[in-house]
Scaffold this motif. Sequence first.
Motif, short mmCIF file in Angstrom:
data_model
loop_
_atom_site.label_atom_id
_atom_site.label_comp_id
_atom_site.label_asym_id
_atom_site.label_seq_id
_atom_site.Cartn_x
_atom_site.Cartn_y
_atom_site.Cartn_z
N GLU A 28 0.61 -1.37 0.21
CA GLU A 28 0.33 -0.26 0.07
C GLU A 28 0.71 1.52 -0.15
N GLU A 29 0.53 2.42 -0.38
CA GLU A 29 1.04 3.37 -0.78
C GLU A 29 0.90 4.65 0.83
N ARG A 30 2.05 4.85 0.92
CA ARG A 30 2.21 5.36 2.95
C ARG A 30 3.31 6.53 2.35
N THR A 31 2.99 7.23 3.65
CA THR A 31 4.13 8.33 3.72
C THR A 31 4.65 7.65 4.54
N VAL A 32 6.29 7.77 4.40
CA VAL A 32 7.21 6.80 5.97
C VAL A 32 8.64 7.90 5.42
N THR A 33 8.64 7.42 6.92
CA THR A 33 10.22 8.45 6.82
C THR A 33 11.21 6.78 7.21
N ILE A 34 12.30 7.29 6.00
CA ILE A 34 13.41 6.31 6.26
C ILE A 34 14.82 6.68 7.07
N MET A 35 15.26 5.81 7.67
CA MET A 35 16.82 6.44 7.92
C MET A 35 17.81 5.10 7.71
N ASN A 36 19.09 5.54 6.54
CA ASN A 36 19.98 4.46 6.57
C ASN A 36 20.68 5.35 6.95
N SER A 37 21.43 3.98 7.72
CA SER A 37 22.74 4.23 8.51
C SER A 37 23.80 3.22 8.40
N ASP A 38 24.94 3.64 8.36
CA ASP A 38 25.94 3.38 8.06
C ASP A 38 27.62 4.03 8.75
N ILE A 39 28.49 1.96 9.40
CA ILE A 39 30.06 2.92 10.06
C ILE A 39 30.62 3.27 9.15
N GLU A 40 31.37 4.59 9.30
CA GLU A 40 32.30 5.40 8.73
C GLU A 40 33.57 3.86 8.34
N SER A 41 34.15 4.14 8.09
CA SER A 41 35.05 2.76 7.67
C SER A 41 35.65 1.54 7.81
N PHE A 42 33.98 0.81 8.14
CA PHE A 42 33.77 -0.57 8.44
C PHE A 42 34.23 -1.06 8.00
N THR A 43 35.06 -1.23 6.68
CA THR A 43 35.53 -2.19 5.67
C THR A 43 37.13 -2.47 6.67
N ALA A 44 38.09 -1.38 6.66
CA ALA A 44 39.04 -1.15 7.16
C ALA A 44 39.40 -1.70 8.74
N ILE A 45 38.22 -1.09 9.66
CA ILE A 45 37.90 -1.77 10.96
C ILE A 45 37.90 -3.27 10.82
N SER A 46 36.98 -3.73 10.09
CA SER A 46 36.81 -5.32 10.09
C SER A 46 37.92 -6.17 9.88
N GLU A 47 38.86 -5.36 9.03
CA GLU A 47 40.30 -6.44 8.26
C GLU A 47 41.60 -6.03 9.33
N CYS A 48 41.06 -5.36 10.13
CA CYS A 48 42.28 -4.87 11.30
C CYS A 48 41.65 -5.88 12.65
N LEU A 49 41.40 -6.23 12.65
CA LEU A 49 39.98 -7.10 14.03
C LEU A 49 40.28 -7.89 14.15
N ASP A 50 39.77 -9.85 15.27
CA ASP A 50 40.21 -10.71 14.61
C ASP A 50 38.25 -11.18 15.25
N MET A 51 37.75 -12.13 15.11
CA MET A 51 36.69 -12.48 14.29
C MET A 51 35.82 -12.22 15.45
N ARG A 52 36.20 -11.94 16.83
CA ARG A 52 35.35 -12.59 18.67
C ARG A 52 35.97 -10.51 18.58
N ASN A 53 36.78 -10.15 18.17
CA ASN A 53 37.00 -8.38 18.69
C ASN A 53 35.40 -7.98 18.45
N LEU A 54 35.33 -8.34 16.59
CA LEU A 54 34.50 -7.71 15.47
C LEU A 54 32.44 -8.53 15.87
#
Length: 674
Positions: A399-425
């Motif tokens: 159905e057609e509705r008026t919706v407010t949408i939020m799109n969030s993202d962690i800055e430079s998360f790809t670089a952060i995930s590469e320098c962390l092991d799986m448990r810390n990540l």
Amino acid sequence: REEAPAETSVETKLAEAMRVKRTWSNVHPLFRDNSNGISWAAPVAYCGSYSCFAGAVWASIRLQDVSFRCWELWRQLKDFLAAQAEEARVHLKPETSGIFIVNRRAELFPESDGALLASSHEDSLTVGALPMATEAPQAVVRLASRALLAYFGDWSNITARASEGDAEAPDAEEAADEVMNATTTPASPGLAAASIDSADGIIPVLRNFSWRRAQAGEEDLHCQPGTFLDGDCMQVGAVTVVLDERTEWLLVLVLPAGTFGAAAVRMALAADANRAVLQDGFDSLVNEESLRRVMATVGVLFVSLLVGLFIGGLVSRPLRRLSVLMNELGKLNLADTDEAGDQRSYSRQGNSCIKDVRELQEAFRRLHRGTQAFARFVPQAVVKQALRNDKRATELHVEERTVTIMNSDIESFTAISECLDMRNLLYILVRYLSVMTRIVEQYGGVVAEIQGDGLIVFWNTPETVPEHRAKACAAAVAQQHAMKLMNPEFAMWDLPQLHVRMGVHTGEVWSGNIGSKTRMKFGCLGDPMNVAGTLQELCKPYGAQIICSQDTYEEVERDPSFFCRRLDRVAVKRDGAETWIYQVIGRESEILGESEGEQRPEKSQSGEERPKPLRMQSSLKPTYSVVSEALRKSSSSLAAPSAPFFQPLRRLIGQKWQGGGGAPRGGGVVSLPP
């Protein structure tokens, strides 16, 4: 022949007007002691008209004497009630009872209508200007007068007087006696009138009113008179005393409601008690004889009843509990699945010793676990619609509705995930997403998708959310505030700092179940989805943490707690049309370091503190309380022993704690103790 009666009528009227009449004066100071009084004047005319008027005679009476007579009558009534038997005894107090006289009507002196002429109270005025009865210094007089006016509207509308055919009007003492006699019949609750014809033809007016409501100035003065004088419900009786055809007084008696009815009620209760005693005595004689014959039978029945109650309790108690839990489950109150560990007893309910009941309990636990898992993957609003047998929740439907949408993202998360092991990540992601999700739900949002480190959140779908634009921006501000508290916590464990970018946009989308008949998901379709993602990406070049579109800002600017800054006019929509974008800086509590609605005093040049002008308070939840609750519940879930998935994280935190040599450094929120 036709004009003769008219001339006769005029002559008759002139003769009637010339006839001498006796009359009462207005209240005036007397010559002897300057006290207030009234005079009764009679013209001297031997012919009976003013054509031979030769003078006048008059007699005066002090209002102080009238007040003294009212006091004597009240004293007699008080002594009479105090001398009654204990069950009928009532002790009157001048604060809640009294007799007073009001000037009901004076044709020659209309300005004195409603004036208090006399009162049984010692502090009644005898010199100077007379007060209005509704402004009398005695509370009981003032409230009783207001109650009478609240019902009749005007003093002249109070029509209690001597009935037609009486030769003489009653004097004050007779009228007071009639009011006292009339009050022996308990009045009905509320301002219900009771017109009582006495032996002397007096028709008093009785009204009940609430002392508390009259004192508060309420319009509705109804009360429920207590059986034994509850102290709040009062009864006022009024009788009109006709002095002459132009002057009338109103004699008023005020007593606690039920003053005379209490004795009758108490006597009735005593009679009921005596009758009950006699009945009990008779029953005991019968029972003694009966018990000797049926003792064995009663014993067997009693034992059978106990056994039946015990067995019935074993069956009914778990079933009643299951019924309550099923109703809670239908409302989707999955409290024991809450990450904060706020458990009810869905899965912890003890097993019944009855096989059929135990199987029913196990079936409910399986249903609960299935619904619990379903609510984790599908928005709870959609699950509630499915549990309410809404067909649209289980079929392809948009159905057609008026919706407010939020799109969030962690800055430079790809670089952060590469320098962390799986448990810390895993720890960072679980901690971050747990807090962010809770904040969104506190402001009425629905987390539609978790895209690795990012979130897509909807407001105003599938259920209507008022102020959804402002709530979306408030949730974004609260998430940024939560990151400021979580980053010191990450620093204690030597984990990198996180910075989140958010885009908020409002637009028309197609919302509902999307997919095929065999597999579907809840989501939204339309250009606003892409616009929210574009706004999130624009945070980087503009150096902002939260950017909203013009469509969202239209509602946010009406909320006084938000602080926003206009950034630029850019083309973010599919049709290439340009629109203004705004940076949401924060809410008033974050900017000023105060909670919403709190205003710190400012100091004047003299050093004195004076309150700062209040701004209009926001209807949204305070940021600090929302963030605090989200951090607390998320911390409890990570350390909860009932969550085996998080046990590796708990052991990891314990190792880091021991390796750090004691308590963590610096400030921040210590949410996961070992």
